[in-house]
Design a protein around this motif. Sequence first.
Motif, PDB file in Angstrom:
ATOM      1  N   THR A   1       0.623  -1.221   0.047  1.00  0.00           N
ATOM      2  CA  THR A   1      -0.008   0.133  -0.141  1.00  0.00           C
ATOM      3  C   THR A   1       0.815   1.131   0.057  1.00  0.00           C
ATOM      4  O   THR A   1       0.374   2.259  -0.399  1.00  0.00           O
ATOM      5  N   ASP A   2       2.017   1.060   0.425  1.00  0.00           N
ATOM      6  CA  ASP A   2       2.910   2.054   0.426  1.00  0.00           C
ATOM      7  C   ASP A   2       3.298   2.637  -1.046  1.00  0.00           C
ATOM      8  O   ASP A   2       3.205   3.876  -1.300  1.00  0.00           O
ATOM      9  N   LEU A   3       3.594   1.779  -1.962  1.00  0.00           N
ATOM     10  CA  LEU A   3       3.646   2.017  -3.237  1.00  0.00           C
ATOM     11  C   LEU A   3       2.591   2.682  -3.931  1.00  0.00           C
ATOM     12  O   LEU A   3       2.683   3.547  -4.957  1.00  0.00           O
TER      13      LEU A   3
ATOM     14  N   VAL B   1       2.376   0.591  13.103  1.00  0.00           N
ATOM     15  CA  VAL B   1       3.607   0.892  12.645  1.00  0.00           C
ATOM     16  C   VAL B   1       4.238   1.892  13.832  1.00  0.00           C
ATOM     17  O   VAL B   1       5.418   1.932  14.237  1.00  0.00           O
ATOM     18  N   HIS B   2       3.310   2.901  13.961  1.00  0.00           N
ATOM     19  CA  HIS B   2       3.750   3.967  14.758  1.00  0.00           C
ATOM     20  C   HIS B   2       4.171   3.428  15.968  1.00  0.00           C
ATOM     21  O   HIS B   2       5.214   4.115  16.790  1.00  0.00           O
ATOM     22  N   TYR B   3       3.608   2.597  16.723  1.00  0.00           N
ATOM     23  CA  TYR B   3       3.888   1.992  17.893  1.00  0.00           C
ATOM     24  C   TYR B   3       5.227   1.533  18.278  1.00  0.00           C
ATOM     25  O   TYR B   3       6.110   1.548  18.967  1.00  0.00           O
ATOM     26  N   TRP B   4       5.400   0.513  17.092  1.00  0.00           N
ATOM     27  CA  TRP B   4       6.683  -0.136  16.723  1.00  0.00           C
ATOM     28  C   TRP B   4       7.823   0.841  16.856  1.00  0.00           C
ATOM     29  O   TRP B   4       8.922   0.766  17.553  1.00  0.00           O
TER      30      TRP B   4
ATOM     31  N   GLN C   1       9.184  -9.568   7.943  1.00  0.00           N
ATOM     32  CA  GLN C   1       9.035  -8.923   9.016  1.00  0.00           C
ATOM     33  C   GLN C   1       9.373  -7.310   8.898  1.00  0.00           C
ATOM     34  O   GLN C   1      10.212  -7.202   8.251  1.00  0.00           O
ATOM     35  N   TRP C   2       8.742  -6.403   9.477  1.00  0.00           N
ATOM     36  CA  TRP C   2       8.740  -5.145   9.401  1.00  0.00           C
ATOM     37  C   TRP C   2      10.133  -4.727  10.219  1.00  0.00           C
ATOM     38  O   TRP C   2      10.530  -5.424  10.812  1.00  0.00           O
ATOM     39  N   PRO C   3      10.846  -3.802   9.278  1.00  0.00           N
ATOM     40  CA  PRO C   3      10.315  -2.921   8.507  1.00  0.00           C
ATOM     41  C   PRO C   3      10.705  -3.093   6.843  1.00  0.00           C
ATOM     42  O   PRO C   3      10.531  -2.493   6.053  1.00  0.00           O
ATOM     43  N   THR C   4      10.867  -4.422   6.610  1.00  0.00           N
ATOM     44  CA  THR C   4      11.047  -4.897   5.346  1.00  0.00           C
ATOM     45  C   THR C   4       9.552  -5.096   4.722  1.00  0.00           C
ATOM     46  O   THR C   4       8.824  -5.351   5.273  1.00  0.00           O
ATOM     47  N   ARG C   5       9.683  -4.980   3.308  1.00  0.00           N
ATOM     48  CA  ARG C   5       8.265  -5.076   2.438  1.00  0.00           C
ATOM     49  C   ARG C   5       8.548  -6.174   1.248  1.00  0.00           C
ATOM     50  O   ARG C   5       9.714  -6.486   0.987  1.00  0.00           O
ATOM     51  N   PRO C   6       7.550  -6.694   1.026  1.00  0.00           N
ATOM     52  CA  PRO C   6       7.397  -7.811   0.047  1.00  0.00           C
ATOM     53  C   PRO C   6       7.690  -7.213  -1.426  1.00  0.00           C
ATOM     54  O   PRO C   6       7.074  -6.118  -1.803  1.00  0.00           O
ATOM     55  N   LEU C   7       8.415  -7.841  -2.123  1.00  0.00           N
ATOM     56  CA  LEU C   7       8.488  -7.850  -3.602  1.00  0.00           C
ATOM     57  C   LEU C   7       8.755  -8.593  -4.589  1.00  0.00           C
ATOM     58  O   LEU C   7       9.577  -9.659  -4.152  1.00  0.00           O
ATOM     59  N   TRP C   8       7.768  -9.060  -5.417  1.00  0.00           N
ATOM     60  CA  TRP C   8       7.869  -9.997  -6.296  1.00  0.00           C
ATOM     61  C   TRP C   8       8.735  -9.830  -7.563  1.00  0.00           C
ATOM     62  O   TRP C   8       8.586  -8.795  -7.944  1.00  0.00           O
ATOM     63  N   HIS C   9       9.172 -10.844  -8.038  1.00  0.00           N
ATOM     64  CA  HIS C   9       9.875 -10.632  -9.411  1.00  0.00           C
ATOM     65  C   HIS C   9       9.126 -11.252 -10.652  1.00  0.00           C
ATOM     66  O   HIS C   9       9.057 -12.747 -10.414  1.00  0.00           O
ATOM     67  N   GLY C  10       9.099 -10.784 -11.725  1.00  0.00           N
ATOM     68  CA  GLY C  10       8.603 -11.463 -12.867  1.00  0.00           C
ATOM     69  C   GLY C  10       7.365 -12.267 -12.434  1.00  0.00           C
ATOM     70  O   GLY C  10       7.053 -12.968 -13.335  1.00  0.00           O
ATOM     71  N   ASN C  11       6.538 -11.649 -11.743  1.00  0.00           N
ATOM     72  CA  ASN C  11       5.123 -11.921 -11.686  1.00  0.00           C
ATOM     73  C   ASN C  11       5.074 -13.767 -11.348  1.00  0.00           C
ATOM     74  O   ASN C  11       4.166 -14.397 -11.506  1.00  0.00           O
ATOM     75  N   SER C  12       6.011 -14.077 -10.562  1.00  0.00           N
ATOM     76  CA  SER C  12       6.323 -15.607 -10.112  1.00  0.00           C
ATOM     77  C   SER C  12       6.226 -15.548  -8.860  1.00  0.00           C
ATOM     78  O   SER C  12       5.871 -14.548  -8.268  1.00  0.00           O
TER      79      SER C  12
ATOM     80  N   LYS D   1      13.494   2.709   1.766  1.00  0.00           N
ATOM     81  CA  LYS D   1      13.498   3.741   2.674  1.00  0.00           C
ATOM     82  C   LYS D   1      12.143   4.754   2.262  1.00  0.00           C
ATOM     83  O   LYS D   1      11.430   5.203   3.204  1.00  0.00           O
ATOM     84  N   ALA D   2      11.877   4.966   1.077  1.00  0.00           N
ATOM     85  CA  ALA D   2      10.899   5.963   0.697  1.00  0.00           C
ATOM     86  C   ALA D   2       9.543   5.033   1.268  1.00  0.00           C
ATOM     87  O   ALA D   2       8.695   5.955   1.671  1.00  0.00           O
ATOM     88  N   SER D   3       9.268   3.665   1.182  1.00  0.00           N
ATOM     89  CA  SER D   3       8.097   3.201   1.686  1.00  0.00           C
ATOM     90  C   SER D   3       8.170   3.345   3.116  1.00  0.00           C
ATOM     91  O   SER D   3       6.905   3.794   3.760  1.00  0.00           O
ATOM     92  N   ILE D   4       9.187   3.025   4.014  1.00  0.00           N
ATOM     93  CA  ILE D   4       9.063   3.098   5.188  1.00  0.00           C
ATOM     94  C   ILE D   4       8.789   4.519   5.708  1.00  0.00           C
ATOM     95  O   ILE D   4       8.002   4.853   6.572  1.00  0.00           O
ATOM     96  N   ASP D   5       9.397   5.501   4.995  1.00  0.00           N
ATOM     97  CA  ASP D   5       9.006   6.948   5.170  1.00  0.00           C
ATOM     98  C   ASP D   5       7.678   7.211   5.385  1.00  0.00           C
ATOM     99  O   ASP D   5       7.247   8.085   5.906  1.00  0.00           O
TER     100      ASP D   5
END
Length: 587
Positions: free
Chosen positions: A275-277, A462-465, A549-560, A569-573
């Motif tokens: 949702t950040d993106l 997120v704010h509490y963490w 695990q927060w603060p890392t965020r999921p990213l898929w590659h090549g629709n697989s 960083k931009a997402s976390i911000d």
Amino acid sequence: MRQQSHAAVAALAATAKAATLADVCTVSNVQAALPSNGTLLGIDLLPSVVTASAVYNASAGMGSTATYNYCNVTVRYTHTGKNDEVVLKYAFPSPSDFENRFYVSGGGGYSLSSDATGGLAYGAASGATDGGYDAFDNSYDSIVLKGNGSINWDATYMFGFQALGEMTQVGKAITPSFYGLSNDTKIYTYFEGCSDGGREGMSQVQRWGSEYDGVVAGAPAFRHAQQQLLHLLPATIEHTLDYNPPPCALDKIVNATIAACDPLDGRTDGVVSRTDLCMLNFNLSSLIGESYYCAEEISTSLGLGFSKRQVSKRQAQGSTSSYRPAQNGTITAQDVAVAQGVYDGIINSKGERGYFSWQIASDLDEASPTYNNETGEWDLSISSNGGGYVTRFVELVDADNLSSLDNVTYDTLIDWSYIGMTRFLNSLQTSFADITDFQASGGKLLHYHGESDPSVPAASSVHYWQAVRSVMYGDLPDDQALAAISEWYQFYLVPGAAHCGSNSLQPGPYPQDNMNTIIDWVENGIKPTALNATVSSGDFSGEVQQLCQWPTRPLWHGNSSDFECVNDKASIDSWTYTLDAYKIPIY
Ligand SMILES: *[C@@H]1O[C@H](CO)[C@@H](O)[C@H](O)[C@H]1NC(C)=O
Ligand SMILES: *[C@@H]1O[C@H](CO)[C@@H](O)[C@H](O)[C@H]1NC(C)=O
Ligand SMILES: *[C@@H]1O[C@H](CO)[C@@H](O)[C@H](O)[C@H]1NC(C)=O
Ligand SMILES: *[C@@H]1O[C@H](CO)[C@@H](O)[C@H](O)[C@H]1NC(C)=O
Ligand SMILES: *[C@@H]1O[C@H](CO)[C@@H](O)[C@H](O)[C@H]1NC(C)=O
Ligand SMILES: *[C@@H]1O[C@H](CO)[C@@H](O)[C@H](O)[C@H]1NC(C)=O
Ligand SMILES: *[C@@H]1O[C@H](CO)[C@@H](O)[C@H](O)[C@H]1NC(C)=O
Ligand SMILES: *[C@@H]1O[C@H](CO)[C@@H](O)[C@H](O)[C@H]1NC(C)=O
Ligand SMILES: *[C@@H]1O[C@H](CO)[C@@H](O)[C@H](O)[C@H]1NC(C)=O
Ligand SMILES: *[C@@H]1O[C@H](CO)[C@@H](O)[C@H](O)[C@H]1NC(C)=O
Ligand SMILES: *[C@@H]1O[C@H](CO)[C@@H](O)[C@H](O)[C@H]1NC(C)=O
Ligand SMILES: *[C@@H]1O[C@H](CO)[C@@H](O)[C@H](O)[C@H]1NC(C)=O
């Protein structure tokens, strides 16, 4: 020494296992196990009113077919010098099933859990409390006022954190002795809850930290004042804009946002896992002019989403009938203005932030007006979660909703939040960020939140963490602080998930195994690195995803299914907020 005590415990455990349920499930055995007055400061137990009866072949837990035999116990106590009476229920598993565990379950809305059997599935004794205000039958908001202007502080503190802490203390004191074990036998103690149950879990971490070994807290409804006022934001926007959008237009905005943002995480699977993106890259204005259609709806069911039922009173509301005509139109700039305002959160007239909101792509049900059959128009619908908070907790009058939003501005919402926060800072707010007591005594905290929660915003967790991290590890470099906190406190966003459950609009993963995960962490030292979550519907149904695990965020590659957890960083911000409408820091 260590060996000896293990042997001693084993010998006693063997004795305990030899006993039958009928042997231990007696009033006199429970009476003998009660801590004597003075042992637990301020708690005087009342041995003469103990009850104990064996229950055989009982089913326990929703949806489970397993049956259990347990000892059904009630214990009462009074607070020293107060002449009040608090009723505790306990369920002690058969000696042969007992695994030296104690389990506490959270409630929901303004209700504490009234079920003491939740631990049976884990070989755990467990309990429930009536809080001294008949909480098995009353929801706390209905008794918060003794009369207009007169707060029931005893019930407030009991509901806020004290009742559960005391129930746990008494339960842990009774348990070893009930089974004939030495009173210093380690009883692994767990808490599990979501929504207000998640807040209750956090209240235990913050106020009774050393009592618990493992806490699983989902979507905690903490920062209570701001949380309740957030429920008034949608109606305040509509009232301010003098525009009540057709619900179908809002539904379409949500659907189209999901469709547009789904691929941003690298895979088109019906789920906005980032949702950040979406927030950073998608402009809701691009939806203006899209057409929508919803068929006529006559609903005689509750017609409310899980999130609303969660926060409603314990008493069944009965079926309500609601009617919506067929809606056929195109999304307008005003529809988008409402949706954008809701996702933007509470901002005051100076542009300062009072609170954050639900993530973009979350369902906008809370913004839905009601249809007026007489006028054929959409009428403003004031959320009673927000309205009832203002009347009872801010204005201190015994009414369950506001009658209008006349003269209510975004500044008013913040003023009301401030009154509620300061008044109940020490009872309901549940935002203390220093949880050293819990950490230092070895506690483990598993905290999760549906990223598309439309009731309690994911950003609140997120704010509490972030607050705990900065309060407890503020002087450490980033990577060291992260490593240190994840040794005992891990936070997971659940992609696409709604409030304490999966989301019919986004068929994503949901973790089902949190208790096993925390038990493994506490008792076997197996520290999670990800959270297993199963997709239960849609094209990827059955897939087990490893939540990042927060603060890392999921990213898929090549629709697989080739997938990684990235640091962005931009997402976390985009998840990082300063609530600068207040002059004091808000954790
Ligand atoms: C503990 O105190 C309560 C209230 O003062 C009293 O009723 C009860 O009998 C006491 N319990 C014991 C074991 O003496
Ligand atoms: C419980 O169920 C078991 C197995 O079905 C049966 O043998 C037993 O008699 C039942 N006990 C009671 C008290 O109903
Ligand atoms: C447990 O005991 C209480 C008090 O005697 C009783 O009211 C309740 O019905 C019992 N519950 C079950 C499941 O037997
Ligand atoms: C266990 O019982 C002994 C003897 O009654 C007592 O001295 C001790 O304080 C108790 N320990 C705990 C942890 O309650
Ligand atoms: C939004 O999507 C849901 C689930 O796919 C569907 O049931 C609903 O009709 C859609 N609503 C609109 C207005 O498109
Ligand atoms: C979104 O698009 C509208 C219309 O093109 C534009 O006015 C607005 O500035 C855009 N918003 C952002 C955040 O870019
Ligand atoms: C919605 O309205 C448009 C334009 O009036 C019409 O063409 C279309 O058939 C309508 N759709 C439905 C499902 O009624
Ligand atoms: C509203 O009007 C519709 C259509 O006339 C009717 O079917 C429905 O029963 C009415 N609903 C209520 C709650 O009055
Ligand atoms: C709260 O009160 C408002 C105004 O009277 C009303 O529109 C709304 O339906 C009420 N909400 C509930 C849940 O009762
Ligand atoms: C309490 O305040 C409410 C709301 O103003 C009012 O309706 C009610 O009559 C008051 N109750 C008493 C006992 O004065
Ligand atoms: C709103 O403000 C106006 C002007 O100050 C005042 O006359 C009116 O009574 C207020 N309405 C309410 C419901 O407070
Ligand atoms: C999570 O899933 C993985 C892969 O399916 C499995 O190897 C692992 O044991 C699971 N972990 C837990 C805690 O269930």
